[in-house]
Design an enzyme around this catalytic site. Sequence first.
Site, PDB file in Angstrom:
ATOM      1  N   ASP A  28     -31.370  68.583 123.201  1.00 34.52           N
ATOM      2  CA  ASP A  28     -31.724  69.936 123.652  1.00 34.52           C
ATOM      3  C   ASP A  28     -30.524  70.876 123.673  1.00 34.52           C
ATOM      4  OD1 ASP A  28     -33.322  71.968 124.693  1.00 34.52           O
ATOM      5  OD2 ASP A  28     -32.826  71.456 126.749  1.00 34.52           O
ATOM      6  N   ASP A  45     -32.599  68.333 132.855  1.00 36.78           N
ATOM      7  CA  ASP A  45     -31.464  69.243 132.768  1.00 36.78           C
ATOM      8  C   ASP A  45     -30.628  69.084 134.032  1.00 36.78           C
ATOM      9  OD1 ASP A  45     -31.803  70.418 130.215  1.00 36.78           O
ATOM     10  OD2 ASP A  45     -33.547  71.479 130.979  1.00 36.78           O
TER      11      ASP A  45
END
Length: 1064
Positions: free
Chosen positions: A373, A262
């Site tokens: 995601d 991320d």
Amino acid sequence: MAAAPALKHWRTTVERVEKFVSPLYFTDCNLRGRLFGASCPVAALSSFLTPDRLPYQEAVQRDFRPAQVGCSFGPTWWTCWFRVELTIPEAWVGQEVHLCWESDGEGLVWRDGEPVQGLTKEGKKTSYVLTDRLGERDPRSLTLYVEVACNGLLGAGKGSIIAAPDPEKMFQLSRAELAVFHRDVHMLLVDLELLLGIAKGLGKDNQRSFQALYTANQMVNVCDPAQPETFPVAQALASRFFGQRGGESQHTIHATGHCHIDTAWLWPFKETMRKCARSWVTALQLMERNPEFIFACSQAQQLEWVKNRYPGLHSRLQEFARRGQFVPVGGTWVEMDGNLPSGEAMVRQFLQGQNFFLQEFGKMCSEQFWLPDTFGYSAQLPQIMHGCGIRRFLTQKLSWNLVNSFPHHTFFWEGLDGSRVLVHFPPGDSYGMQGSVEEVLKTVANNRDKGRANHSAFLFGFGDGGGGPTQTMLDRLKRLSNTDGLPRVQLSSPRQLFSALESDSGQLCTWVGELFLELHNGTYTTHAQIKKGNRECERILHDVELLSSLALARSAQFLYPAAQLQHLWRLLLLNQFHDVVTGSCIQIVAEEAMCHYEDIRSHGNTLLSTAAAALCAGEPGPEGLLIVNTLPWKRTEVMALPKPGGAHSLGLTPSPGDGAQHGLCSCSSPHLTAAPAAPAACVRTARGLLVWEAPTDSASRPPPTKTDGSVTLDNGIIRVKLDPTGRLTSLVLVASGREAIAEGAVGNQFVLFDDVPLYWDAWDVMDYHLETRKPVLGQAGTLAVGTEGGLRGSAWFLLQISPNSRLSQEVVLDVGCPYVRFHTEVHWHEAHKFLKVEFPARVRSSQATYEIQFGHLQRPTHYNTSWDWARFEVWAHRWMDLSEHGFGLALLNDCKYGASVQGSVLSLSLLRAPKAPDATADMGRHEFTYALMPHKGSFQDAGVIQAAYSLNFPLLALPAPSPAPATSWSAFSLSSPAVVLETVKQAESSPQRRSLVLRLYEAHGSHVDCWLHLSLPVQEAILCDLLERPDPAGHLPLRDSRLKLTFSPFQVLSLLLVLQPPPH
Ligand SMILES: [Zn+2]
């Protein structure tokens, strides 16, 4: 002599094997206890602590102090650098030697000035291979550095991973020693664990399961951990089992290494830079040791960080990309949110990403779009992918659906305009697999397209916070390549997977429209300031590009700010990462994101002024203001114009560019020919600008407050009645007398909900919040008249939302404007509350319409099925509309994304108050505007789309430093209101930088022919794709400065305009 066969008890046999490989039990005598042999301490250990993330060269110059195993360091976000001096004992010649390192935090080993491997307990990387086999003449002494970041793989949450970080957390070094590693023991452990997995996974009804269990049991029988000479017999038993092949029809699993990082989430952006280095250098090391291992890596931004901070690592990544082992995927700048970014911003994700991949790796990512995601996927993504050279898409997030199980893992996805892409969701429902038998079996069993698709993806490697694959995962997957009873497993690239799926796609089903995630619906609203920054900065970059393009076309001297714009766009794109614009990040990230927006605002405004100055240069006329309309249609609007001394006066500014049908740009000069609806007088302001000043009997007539405390605003188009507390009791379309507010109901009703999700606080708003609805009631007498008419009528009121939160609102109606605006300021101090505003409409329809990227779509207004009900909270961009035949009500906004229409009630989501992962999220002052537009006919014919653009792109009044042009001027006009000219920019690669790109889309959902009129010196016009690559058959004839364009519903077209050389 072998023992006689005996009956075996299932459970005791399973547990016997488990104990033989256990890291907890019987390690004094089991196989696991023999994984490492002799050990010795490191020769010397020293360290220093720093709050900064230092480059290696700087760090090694610092003052290292002696340190010991057991020492603690911290706090959170600091870095501890260790110098590790070591000498391998001579007696270990011929052995594999590891540095065993166990510490909290995330470590990175540096050797000879280069990063070589990541070390994290959470990512199962606790040893660094010093040598595979120590040679007699090998140097046995060396110095390593270990850079340990004081945060875990998933940040430093206090008590739970998504809790706000604990700033005081301390970290500990628990092991640092050299040890002999027994590779043969490791391989036996891998086999035994796989056999256990097969036995348990296939279960007692399965013949193969018993074969696996008995093979494992026999291995334990023959294997004496203390006598390595017994290992080959055990290995042979395992090899015999795994060598028994499956049949031709076996499902094939394509295993690709991956490491989801991320870009910022529970840690700041700057830590991500180091996470990339730690994860990717480890992946490279695995590629070296396993030539068949393929690793897929997305997000150009992360690669760019590594290029800048770790140039040596970057070159090695390039080398392994040439070998086909390091595979850049996705094509975007970051893995952006799939809902909130504008259509143009989504295009820029690909444009910036693909150009980076082309430049650094010699080719674009044409294989597949990669977004595993993200919290839902816009129905425009298939068209955007097509335009960026991509026909395949991999994700898996819909497996998180709370209510409905998505019916496919492999299917065709048809977007809003009909574009189709091949989509695959790894059926294991994860992008961070470990290579276990359980996951392999789940991948087969869970596949919703059995009989249609016989290939699946399997993405392995620790993810979210980085980490990536391990050698153990690879050993497991290689062992499972072709074994009876299990699917075939091959180490593949995403390209191999999709080619296999594509070659046998005849039976695949098609899903039409958006891929809506039935979870995380709070992310449309959380962190309102980030959402506002996103919308505002999308607007600023649009305006800067347009104005700079016009300056380029009109001025030989003007230099298009390409580099600055690239930098600012990349900041905006970075903030559109799926845990930033969604508001699901920690406080530090939100603060960094706000700094990025501030950069875009301040630099963007400077660039606007520079372009304005270039447009004004050399023209005769008075100094004053340059009025710019950055939208492709005529506008007549009331604007606040700056007066000397910092004050503002209202002026009615008719559309610039009167000569053309749709004006784009105009300048302050006596060219105000578009007459406003009301009688008006012209006056010249002190700064040389003409404005309309309406006399007191103008069409905007807010009468004084009536005796009951209510106020009516009327501009001849709509009539708005507010009750004494500011609620809307009536909204009438004057010409028809048609009432838009439901009978007996009130609009502009603020409502408060309890907002306590099950777990994912910043992410989720649950269906049951709707059961806690509490209208916020104001006090009569708080409504007051603001502006008394003329060009603008307004009323304002205060509303106490709760003991801690309050709101003030100005309700504004301008002359000539088809909508009433609600300027709102909120001081918000709540915990787990959700604020919305509702408008019950006198409209009945089973479908409501919501704006999305380059178009709109319908969603139900009822809860008939579980699929309808699961969309109790949805996202929209600038407008939503509820229409019945002949009439409708549209709700516009300038920075909101969460919305819903249930029955006839339009509801806009305003503010949330989650406490994790950022306990301060949304606390404080907010400002936003929404607007209500009743309309006759369809929203398309009524101009709702244009109105929403106008609300979001106000006319610009830019100070003109030199005399402003004397004549107004329009650059582009379009013959059809269905077509929107969205973007005007300089082409990325343009000869002499004198080419522009125009992006247009069909916004009504219709087939339409349209003429584009150009008043720029264009010598050639060519259709191109979203990456600005010209279509070889795309030359468009230019006649009388006009081009004919043909659109299908929601089609996006890009046009390359080659400008004539500048006049000398
Ligand atoms: Zn993620």
